[in-house]
Motif scaffolding. Structure first.
Motif, PDB file in Angstrom:
ATOM      1  N   ALA A  45       1.247  35.519 -70.677  1.00  0.00           N
ATOM      2  CA  ALA A  45       2.022  34.042 -70.116  1.00  0.00           C
ATOM      3  C   ALA A  45       2.095  33.645 -71.545  1.00  0.00           C
ATOM      4  O   ALA A  45       1.554  33.415 -72.932  1.00  0.00           O
ATOM      5  CB  ALA A  45       0.397  33.664 -69.807  1.00  0.00           C
ATOM      6  N   LEU A  75      -6.264  33.237 -67.834  1.00  0.00           N
ATOM      7  CA  LEU A  75      -5.025  32.779 -68.009  1.00  0.00           C
ATOM      8  C   LEU A  75      -5.294  33.273 -68.906  1.00  0.00           C
ATOM      9  O   LEU A  75      -4.247  33.427 -70.077  1.00  0.00           O
ATOM     10  CB  LEU A  75      -5.400  31.390 -67.415  1.00  0.00           C
ATOM     11  N   VAL A  85       3.162  35.075 -66.999  1.00  0.00           N
ATOM     12  CA  VAL A  85       2.715  33.822 -66.232  1.00  0.00           C
ATOM     13  C   VAL A  85       2.628  32.847 -67.123  1.00  0.00           C
ATOM     14  O   VAL A  85       3.011  32.537 -67.483  1.00  0.00           O
ATOM     15  CB  VAL A  85       0.710  34.230 -65.738  1.00  0.00           C
ATOM     16  N   ARG A 141      -4.524  36.475 -70.811  1.00  0.00           N
ATOM     17  CA  ARG A 141      -3.242  36.686 -70.518  1.00  0.00           C
ATOM     18  C   ARG A 141      -2.713  35.971 -71.735  1.00  0.00           C
ATOM     19  O   ARG A 141      -1.393  36.920 -72.251  1.00  0.00           O
ATOM     20  CB  ARG A 141      -2.308  36.192 -68.854  1.00  0.00           C
TER      21      ARG A 141
END
Length: 81
Positions: A80, A71, A6, A74
């Motif tokens: 990410a 998020l 990400v 991650r």
């Protein structure tokens, strides 16, 4: 970067609120420190990078808890950037 990563959009700090509570953070023994912050009912991630010239601070957008916690997870797991 791998295709499944990400990409995080890092922005200049907005100073939207006068207070933020740091819920979690990475070790400050590294040049880059990440903090999961809570302010005004929303979460965001603050990234501080230390250089010889000083600090560079960037933040993510503010999101509802469930989306930002995903998020954050991650980011911690290296999925990410």
């Amino acid at each position: 970067m791998q295709p499944e990563h990400v990409r995080i959009a890092w922005r200049h700090p907005t100073r939207r609120s006068d207070r933020a509570r740091v819920r979690e953070h990475t070790c400050d023994c590294k040049a880059t420190v990440y903090e999961l912050c809570h302010s005004g009912g929303l979460l965001y991630i603050r990234r501080t990078v230390r250089h010889a010239e000083g600090y560079v601070v960037r933040e993510t957008e503010r999101l509802i808890t469930v989306r930002m916690e995903d998020l954050w997870r991650r980011l911690i797991l290296g999925q990410a950037r």
